[in-house]
Design an enzyme around this catalytic site. Structure first.
Site, PDB file in Angstrom:
ATOM      1  CD  GLU A   1      -2.217  -1.272   3.052  1.00 32.88           C
ATOM      2  OE1 GLU A   1      -1.971  -0.395   3.814  1.00 32.88           O
ATOM      3  OE2 GLU A   1      -2.668  -2.338   3.281  1.00 32.88           O
TER       4      GLU A   1
ATOM      5  CE  LYS B   1       5.273   5.147   7.004  1.00 35.35           C
ATOM      6  NZ  LYS B   1       4.917   6.575   7.389  1.00 35.35           N
TER       7      LYS B   1
ATOM      8  CG  ASP C   1       3.923  12.715   4.984  1.00 35.08           C
ATOM      9  OD1 ASP C   1       3.871  12.200   6.031  1.00 35.08           O
ATOM     10  OD2 ASP C   1       4.836  13.547   4.447  1.00 35.08           O
TER      11      ASP C   1
ATOM     12  CE1 TYR D   1      -8.349   6.792  -0.543  1.00 32.35           C
ATOM     13  CE2 TYR D   1      -6.160   7.671  -0.820  1.00 32.35           C
ATOM     14  CZ  TYR D   1      -7.432   7.463  -1.425  1.00 32.35           C
ATOM     15  OH  TYR D   1      -7.756   7.732  -2.524  1.00 32.35           O
TER      16      TYR D   1
ATOM     17  CE  LYS E   1       9.017   6.586   6.875  1.00 32.78           C
ATOM     18  NZ  LYS E   1       9.938   7.153   7.564  1.00 32.78           N
TER      19      LYS E   1
ATOM     20  CB  CYS F   1       8.181  48.577   9.246  1.00 38.44           C
ATOM     21  SG  CYS F   1       7.709  47.814   7.483  1.00 38.44           S
TER      22      CYS F   1
ATOM     23  CB  CYS G   1       6.804  52.487   6.438  1.00 33.62           C
ATOM     24  SG  CYS G   1       6.061  51.522   7.741  1.00 33.62           S
TER      25      CYS G   1
ATOM     26  CB  CYS H   1       4.975  46.905   9.942  1.00 33.26           C
ATOM     27  SG  CYS H   1       4.523  48.566   9.562  1.00 33.26           S
TER      28      CYS H   1
ATOM     29  CB  CYS I   1       3.440  50.241   6.032  1.00 31.76           C
ATOM     30  SG  CYS I   1       4.866  49.028   5.484  1.00 31.76           S
TER      31      CYS I   1
HETATM   32  S1  IVH Z   1       0.052   0.236   8.845  1.00 33.53           S
HETATM   33  C1  IVH Z   1       0.882  -2.161  12.641  1.00 33.53           C
HETATM   34  N1  IVH Z   1      -0.374   1.124   6.397  1.00 33.53           N
HETATM   35  O1  IVH Z   1       2.631   5.084   8.995  1.00 33.53           O
HETATM   36  C2  IVH Z   1       0.797  -1.177  11.300  1.00 33.53           C
HETATM   37  N2  IVH Z   1       0.604   2.472   8.227  1.00 33.53           N
HETATM   38  O2  IVH Z   1       5.106   4.626  10.588  1.00 33.53           O
HETATM   39  C3  IVH Z   1       0.377   0.211  11.534  1.00 33.53           C
HETATM   40  N3  IVH Z   1       0.760   5.012   7.582  1.00 33.53           N
HETATM   41  O3  IVH Z   1       1.406   5.352  12.340  1.00 33.53           O
HETATM   42  C4  IVH Z   1       0.373   1.197  10.480  1.00 33.53           C
HETATM   43  N4  IVH Z   1       0.210   4.830   5.451  1.00 33.53           N
HETATM   44  O4  IVH Z   1       0.037   6.752  10.566  1.00 33.53           O
HETATM   45  C5  IVH Z   1      -0.073   1.615   7.948  1.00 33.53           C
HETATM   46  N5  IVH Z   1      -0.843   2.010   4.609  1.00 33.53           N
HETATM   47  C6  IVH Z   1      -0.285   2.446   5.533  1.00 33.53           C
HETATM   48  C7  IVH Z   1      -0.054   3.123   6.225  1.00 33.53           C
HETATM   49  C8  IVH Z   1       0.487   3.587   7.402  1.00 33.53           C
HETATM   50  C9  IVH Z   1       0.536   5.423   6.443  1.00 33.53           C
HETATM   51  C10 IVH Z   1       1.277   5.362   8.803  1.00 33.53           C
HETATM   52  C11 IVH Z   1       0.668   5.353  10.225  1.00 33.53           C
HETATM   53  C12 IVH Z   1       1.781   4.930  11.015  1.00 33.53           C
HETATM   54  C13 IVH Z   1       2.961   5.162  10.547  1.00 33.53           C
HETATM   55  C14 IVH Z   1       3.860   4.193  10.833  1.00 33.53           C
END
Ligand code: IVH
Length: 675
Positions: free
Chosen positions: A116, A118, A120, A229, A319, A413, A416, A431, A436
């Site tokens: 999946e 990840k 942010d 999500y 990452k 400032c 001015c 300011c 100004c």
């Molecule tokens: S699984 C036990 N799936 O990443 C597994 N986490 O570094 C728990 N995160 O705190 C997380 N996308 O906020 C999982 N597809 C995803 C994710 C995800 C983002 C975040 C989550 C977690 C952090 C862990």
């Protein structure tokens, strides 16, 4: 009173209409009906619901509009802890993870993984009891988070009631885990609005999501374009699952949003392929991700693997290398905004990040500089995510040689020389100079901007020259400019002067809401300006309105109402308004947006059209009430694909978005076009 069957039917109708308008208003910032009409729908629903108290209102939109503000968030204990993930940054580390997993399990067979993106954003846990949302909380330290239930309820992609489906038993109790985030479009729109209202913009979408979710007033959260999500469950009772993939499928069937890019990848090589594939897609995604997550699919294996400290052994965060670079801060300059806020900006040795040359980064305010310990001359790590403004991540203190200079905000400032003050409770220095030139310039630029009076041909340099020469001191002065004034300026051709004079003339009858926005009243952005214009048909009636009358309007809180009444009590402002009137500026009475043939439809273009420029196609769609976005989202209705269509085409196919080739697109607009 209507009979029960009709009441039920009407409730159904109203709920779905209101949900639709909530989406237009809160998430897309593009309402189709006036606030008064919306209020009528909501009021009717409240009335019918209250005359049939036995009808379940727990999942009604009457419960989504935000609750009274809280004093503080209560602690919330998660039934099952929210874990974090071990990180990997390369193919080798992914393969190490796989080897470790196999060894631990003594497995000889292939292990199947789910992959999946990840996200942010901010991790949250939702609790559903008998299918009904009863709580929502942030992760906190993993065991205890903050109870943000009222805010969670305002996020329209989170179901208040889980959907029933023959393919997925609704558990008695379940903790749903996922990430709340703000997509890049929504983030940019929010920041534009904040800047227009003289507020500090958020540094990145994650901060914006976190800040929005942690609002004590859920009415504020309701206006923020948050999404969620879901990617897993915590404690649950009453359902049986064998694989993680089954959990994701059930989440979808229950009505949660699951990232459509989640995939039952298969073996580890396919996970690595996925990692590279998503990395390539990253810049095109409408939201920010910082990697992918690999998860062992089989829940029995997950159980055997367990966790080490706070990280499960069955999952890995892979990452992406952040788009970071190191450079040197050569100077810190101070910019003065429309409301007098001083913003420190780092001027850096130009450096490439992700294909873009970066030489400036906002440092936000003095607190931020102090927190990060930034000095002039420092080597710093900077980063840029997506289209977001670059930021300084940290100082490399080991590189210091003693010649670095610390920075503090000037006491006067830079534009001015008026006094600079820091109001209590504010991070910003301001300011306070009334005259100004920087504030005047910014004020006039805002007045003339597209969302305001929309005066063509009044660029930044021209405004600066006019202010410097003393030809204008406030926005109203623009309308008293004479041809010879303009011709006295350096490098302004006769044609440009005439063009400017005619666009000034054209701008004299703006829609009421545009004039209100243009005035630059603190906290009055385009949306609030519309709310005001729809309630007060003329500027005079708004100027005479009491604070209480303004406060009674939808979406207007005490701070905004106070700012509006203060504005209209300030003699200097009244003088400008009078000057505008004398010059013949006469706003049009507010006309609620009408429903057009493509109202509510959103389009994305990809590839090249042969018969018209993309800008022209965009104009046609917009003139028919449709919306054109740069990237595909869940709410995209059509992808218009020309020749050499890119990755969007593939994505649209995956997401079930209707794809129109040029011919079909022309047929669609042809049939809707009013000639
Ligand atoms: S699984 C036990 N799936 O990443 C597994 N986490 O570094 C728990 N995160 O705190 C997380 N996308 O906020 C999982 N597809 C995803 C994710 C995800 C983002 C975040 C989550 C977690 C952090 C862990």
């Amino acid at each position: 009173m209507m009979d029960r069957a009709s009441a039920l039917r009407r409730i159904e109708q109203l709920r779905s209409q209101i949900e639709h308008h909530n989406l237009r208003y809160y998430q897309l910032d593009d309402p189709e009906i006036s606030d008064a009409e919306y209020d009528r729908l909501l009021q009717e629903l409240i009335e019918i619901e209250s005359s049939y108290p036995d009808i379940d209102v727990s999942d009604s939109p009457t419960h989504r509009v935000g609750a009274p503000p809280l004093e503080k968030f209560e602690p919330f204990r998660h039934r099952m802890p929210m874990l974090s993930l071990a990180n990997a940054f390369s193919e080798e580390e992914i393969l190490d993870f796989h080897a470790r997993t196999k060894k631990f399990l003594g497995a000889t067979d292939e292990i199947t993984y789910v992959t999946e993106p990840k996200m942010d954003g901010v991790a949250v846990s939702l609790v559903y009891e008998k299918g009904l949302l009863t709580a929502g909380a942030t992760r906190g330290d993993g065991s205890v988070g903050e109870n943000v239930t009222e805010n969670i309820r305002t996020i329209s992609s989170i179901p208040i009631r889980m959907k029933k489906h023959s393919g997925a038993t609704v558990p008695e109790v379940v903790e749903i885990r996922g990430e709340v985030f703000m997509d890049t479009e929504g983030f940019k729109r929010l920041n534009r609005r904040r800047i227009a209202q003289g507020e500090t913009p958020f540094a990145n979408p994650r901060n914006a999501a976190a800040g929005s979710l942690r609002q004590l007033d859920s009415k504020v959260t309701a206006r923020r374009p948050l999404r969620m999500y879901c990617y897993g469950i915590g404690l649950q009772s009453g359902a049986t699952f064998h694989t993680h993939w089954e959990i994701l499928e059930s989440l979808s069937l229950w009505g949660f949003c699951v990232n459509p890019l989640a995939r039952k990848a298969g073996n580890i090589d396919l996970c690595i392929e996925y990692y590279h594939e998503i990395q390539k897609l990253r810049e095109d995604l409408p939201y920010e991700i910082d990697g992918i997550v690999i998860k062992v699919d089989d829940l029995a294996l997950q159980e055997r693997l367990g966790a080490v400290s706070r990280n499960p052994r069955w999952a890995l965060a892979c990452k992406f290398q952040a788009t970071q670079a190191t450079t040197t801060i050569e100077d810190i300059v101070v910019q003065v905004g429309r409301t007098g806020v001083l913003t420190p900006v780092a001027i850096m040795t130009p450096v490439q990040i992700g294909g873009v040359t970066v030489s400036r980064a906002t440092l936000h305010n003095q607190d931020e500089i102090d927190k990060k310990g930034i000095r002039i001359g420092d080597r710093v790590v900077i980063q840029r995510a997506g289209d977001v403004i670059p930021e300084v991540v940290k100082v490399i203190t080991a590189n210091r040689d003693g010649r670095e200079r610390s920075f503090s905000m000037p006491a006067t400032c830079p534009e001015c020389s008026a006094e600079v003050v820091r109001l209590e409770g504010e991070a910003a220095h301001r300011c306070i100079g009334l005259a100004c030139p920087a504030q005047i310039r910014e004020h006039i630029k805002h007045f003339a901007s597209r969302g305001g009076m929309d005066i063509d041909g009044l660029g930044e340099k021209l405004v600066a020259q006019l202010v410097e020469k003393g030809l204008i001191g406030d926005p109203a002065d623009l309308y008293y400019l004479k041809r010879e004034d303009l011709l006295s300026l350096e490098r302004l051709a006769e044609k440009s002067a005439d063009n400017l004079l005619s666009s000034l003339e054209r701008s004299k009858s703006p829609p009421q809401e545009k004039l209100l926005f243009a005035l630059g009243i603190r906290h009055v952005g385009e949306h609030i300006a519309r709310v005001l214009a729809s309630a007060f048909p003329s500027l005079e009636s708004l100027m005479q309105a009491s604070r209480a009358e303004i406060l009674s309007l939808r979406d207007i809180g005490p701070e905004v109402a106070g700012s509006i009444t203060r504005f209209f009590h300030e003699p200097a402002n009244l003088k400008v308004i009078e000057k505008l009137r004398q010059a013949g500026v006469q706003p049009q009475i507010y006309a609620p947006p009408q429903s057009l043939p493509l109202s509510g439809k959103s389009f994305v273009f990809t590839g090249t059209l042969s018969g018209m420029a993309r800008s022209e196609a965009k104009q046609i769609v917009e003139s028919l009430g449709g919306q054109v976005s740069a990237s595909l989202t869940k709410t995209t209705d059509y992808l218009v694909a020309g020749t050499e269509a890119g990755s969007k085409l593939r994505k649209a196919t995956d997401q079930d978005v209707e794809i129109l080739d040029e011919e079909k697109f022309l047929a669609l607009i042809g049939s809707k076009r009013v000639l």
